[in-house]
Design an enzyme around this catalytic site. Structure first.
Site, PDB file in Angstrom:
ATOM      1  N   SER A  29      91.702  15.267  35.478  1.00  0.00           N
ATOM      2  CA  SER A  29      91.366  13.876  35.144  1.00  0.00           C
ATOM      3  C   SER A  29      92.452  12.926  35.619  1.00  0.00           C
ATOM      4  CB  SER A  29      91.255  13.731  33.623  1.00  0.00           C
ATOM      5  OG  SER A  29      90.252  14.574  33.142  1.00  0.00           O
ATOM      6  N   HIS A  41      85.698  15.545  39.414  1.00  0.00           N
ATOM      7  CA  HIS A  41      86.005  15.120  38.045  1.00  0.00           C
ATOM      8  C   HIS A  41      84.721  14.969  37.259  1.00  0.00           C
ATOM      9  CE1 HIS A  41      87.388  11.833  35.067  1.00  0.00           C
ATOM     10  NE2 HIS A  41      87.673  13.033  34.582  1.00  0.00           N
ATOM     11  N   GLU A  71      82.936  12.290  39.622  1.00  0.00           N
ATOM     12  CA  GLU A  71      83.768  11.622  40.639  1.00  0.00           C
ATOM     13  C   GLU A  71      84.195  12.707  41.624  1.00  0.00           C
ATOM     14  OE1 GLU A  71      86.567   9.788  37.817  1.00  0.00           O
ATOM     15  OE2 GLU A  71      86.153   7.881  38.786  1.00  0.00           O
ATOM     16  N   ASN A  85      88.896   6.201  35.025  1.00  0.00           N
ATOM     17  CA  ASN A  85      89.991   6.138  34.061  1.00  0.00           C
ATOM     18  C   ASN A  85      90.991   5.045  34.407  1.00  0.00           C
ATOM     19  OD1 ASN A  85      89.136   8.006  32.215  1.00  0.00           O
ATOM     20  ND2 ASN A  85      90.012   9.742  33.338  1.00  0.00           N
TER      21      ASN A  85
END
Ligand code: T1G
Length: 659
Positions: free
Chosen positions: A409, A430, A442, A480
């Site tokens: 991540s 991801h 992702e 993120n």
């Protein structure tokens, strides 16, 4: 028999005295202007030629008709409109039968409804998914469907936008028959109907329905509409069908459709529709073939690894799960089997499919079992040394052409790749937890990733039914990184005077399922705290830093799992905690901040602006390929309301966002 061309996309030929009309408007036979014009010409032709006893309408290729041409929305209307075409079909003096060869969606389903009979092929599907585009059916669907299948079933289908397959369609009364050779069956039905007075759908009475059942169906649709207006309008129109004349109902439907079509909500959902079809398209991969993947290795069968394993198994792959011990391997297999069993119990998966998945699953403690894997995904503890060491071990086990995917991540996958023998075969994948449910993946295009490896990762994600978005390498990738900016801005406002519950309420009113502080408490505060401590040494001393979350963690308030976080959970539900209110007041006092009030609009504007600014930076840095990709990530990974289009779309269209 030679074909007669009625327009560039509509042609017809005679078969047993029936004019078989074929709509061929790639890629989905959308009812573009030339389709509508061609259909009217074909009906005129059928009416004029005495030897023609009736008409069959069918689609070329895999789709019957995929709906109105969404790209025409907002452009000046071109005659004939779709409602006019429906009236011509329904009022035709000769029988018109739909031979449904594939997806009949939106206007496509409405064409079928306007016909005097409907035969479904085995590949047929029927749906009125307009609410997914922020609109309602605009060519008679809300008025004809209840006349055929009843109010309750029509509320379910139109309110949810779901599609039905032939077996359900025939049970509902939506079609007259299902046949492998649907064209022959449709021609036969025309012969049966010829010479009779036609069963015009619009003239049928809506079957009487129990009010309680109608209310329950309505409530179910409204409970899922979360801030959107189209579903409620769809329910209102379907219920109107049994209260008003067909003519009045059509007029009200058309007015409602036109109003919603021009709404922000519909524009946002159209944006998302086309964005999803652009996502994962990478210019540099033009002509690059993905590698063959049959066996997928998954190292780590914890929550994330087990979710990925289930997604790969249900997509048809063979899966080899790896754990460090026999006991852990047994537990991993049980975890995977448990997820599959739950899917069977909930009706989302057939037991036979579950059994097939389990037959293709092996979970072992011997990493050597990965020798046969074509594609290996690591879902181990998110620590650089652990992941790097694992990939170095895999170098000596898997084939040189096997692909290694890291599910990290926050770590830098370039550093992991650089430590391996073949960096070109390393890619990031991801997933979002639970990986068997969340659509978003992702796909991280690392510095060294070979083009066919990236193409393979995208093809793999698509085969899992995921929505792949390509990201470059940056801390937190697209989602993120934007979430961190969003969180920072929210904490700035809390330090300046907003209460966490005010911020959450503003976000939930905007359309988020949960506000950021509620999400934070669910995910656990310790994860971001660990990252902030890791970054402390390199943090810009001049950048504003809010210590409130650190204070919460230092007090052992890590969120819902510890019973306390930004909120208190002693009652089982989140509640404002005076201790947190006092902690925030002390943090403000320590910085001589006099708290000020924030309006709901200001809270939303500032958070949208924070996300959009970070998104703009990601575009400038080349991390994200297009702004619509950023919207998809925030909608599918972070709860951003789809009917607002995503942060980039909202920033462009949100009138009050401060420049
Ligand atoms: N209009 C215009 N373009 C469309 C389209 C449409 N309705 N549907 C698909 N496309 C494009 C899509 O953008 C992509 O383009 C290509 O076709 C292949 O799509 C009056 C007003 C039919 C099940 O909501 O669900 O009717 O990227 O990748 O996986 O009441 O497309 O290649 O350039 O999705 O085989 C209602 C929307 C409209 C159905 C096929 N209909 N489409 O799936 O292909 S509103 C819908 C789909 C309406 C009436 C109202 C799917 C599909 P590109 P694809 P697919």
């Amino acid at each position: 028999m030679s074909a007669t061309r009625f327009s560039e996309s509509v042609s017809g030929s005679i078969r047993d005295g029936v004019l078989v009309v074929i709509i061929a408007n790639a890629p989905v036979n959308a009812t573009s202007a030339h389709v509508r014009q061609g259909l009217v010409k074909a009906l005129d032709h059928a009416s004029a030629v005495g030897t023609v006893i009736g008409v069959v309408i069918t689609g070329a290729g895999r789709t019957f008709v995929g709906g109105a041409d969404i790209r025409e929305f907002g452009k000046p209307p071109v005659e004939p409109t779709l409602p006019e075409v429906m009236q011509r079909i329904e009022n035709c003096s000769k029988p018109v039968v739909a031979s449904v060869n594939g997806a009949a969606l939106g206007g496509g389903c409405e064409i079928a409804l306007a016909c005097h009979g409907r035969v479904a092929g085995e590949a047929a599907s029927f749906g009125l998914p307009e609410v997914k585009l922020g609109i309602v059916p605009g060519a008679g669907g809300t008025q004809r469907l209840p006349r055929l299948i009843g109010t309750v079933a029509a509320i379910d289908l139109i309110g949810s936008g779901r599609t039905v397959r032939p077996d359900e369609a025939i049970k509902l009364g939506l079609v007259d028959g299902v046949a492998a050779d649907h064209l022959a069956a449709a021609v036969g039905l025309v012969h049966q109907l010829a010479g009779q007075s036609q069963r015009r759908t619009g003239l049928l009475d809506v079957p009487i329905a129990e009010l309680a059942a109608v209310e329950a169906a309505s409530k179910k649709v409204l409970s899922r509409s979360r801030g959107q207006s189209a579903p409620a309008e769809a329910v209102r129109l379907v219920r109107l069908a049994s209260e008003r004349t067909f003519r009045d109902g059509l007029a009200e439907e058309r007015a409602t459709f036109l109003r919603l079509r021009d709404s922000n909500e519909a524009a946002a959902l159209r944006h998302v529709f086309f964005a999803e079809r652009q996502a994962g398209k990478v210019d540099k991969l033009e002509g690059i073939a993905p590698r063959r993947i049959e066996t997928v290795g998954i190292v780590g069968t914890g929550l994330m690894g087990a979710g990925i394993a289930v997604a790969a198994l249900t997509a048809g792959y063979r899966v080899v799960g790896i754990e460090q011990t026999e006991d852990a391997a047994t537990k991993g297999r049980e975890r995977i089997a448990g997820i599959l069993d739950k899917a069977v119990q909930s009706g989302r998966l057939a037991a036979t499919v579950r059994d097939g998945c389990l037959a293709r699953l092996a979970v072992a403690a011997n990493i050597g079992e990965l020798a046969a894997a074509d594609f290996v995904i690591e879902a181990v503890f998110d620590d650089l040394a652990v992941k790097t060491e694992l990939f170095q071990r895999l170098d000596g086990i898997v084939r040189p052409d096997a692909i290694l995917a890291t599910n990290t991540s926050y770590l830098n996958p370039d550093e992991i790749a650089a430590a391996t023998a073949h960096p070109g075969r390393v890619v990031g994948l991801h997933f979002f937890s639970p990986a068997n449910i969340m659509r978003l993946v992702e796909v991280v295009d690392c510095k060294a990733t070979a083009p066919d490896v990236l193409a393979s990762a995208l093809a793999f994600a698509r085969k899992l039914g995921k929505l792949p978005v390509v990201s470059g390498v940056t801390e937190g990738f697209i989602g993120n990184r934007i979430f961190s900016a969003y969180r920072r801005e929210a904490e700035f406002m809390v330090e300046d005077g907003a209460a966490p519950e005010e911020v959450d309420a503003a976000l939930e009113a905007y359309g988020f399922p949960m506000g950021i502080f509620t999400v934070y408490d669910m995910a656990g505060l310790e994860i971001a705290w660990a990252r902030r401590k890791r970054q402390a040494a390199t943090r810009d001393p001049n950048a504003r830093y809010v210590e409130i979350a650190d204070k919460l963690c230092e007090a052992g308030r890590f969120g819902r799992k510890t019973g306390k976080g930004w909120y208190d959970y002693a009652s089982g539900e989140k509640a404002v905690d005076p201790e947190v209110t006092a902690l925030i007041a002390a943090a403000r006092a320590a910085k001589d901040i006099s708290p000020r009030r924030f309006t709901v609009d200001e809270i939303v504007d500032r958070l949208l602006r924070a996300m959009a600014d970070e998104g703009a930076a990601l575009l400038t840095e080349g991390i994200a390929a297009r702004s619509s990709d950023i919207d998809l990530v925030m909608i599918n990974g972070y709860g951003f309301p789809a009917h607002k289009g995503g942060p980039m779309f909202a920033a462009e269209t949100h009138k009050d966002i401060t420049p």
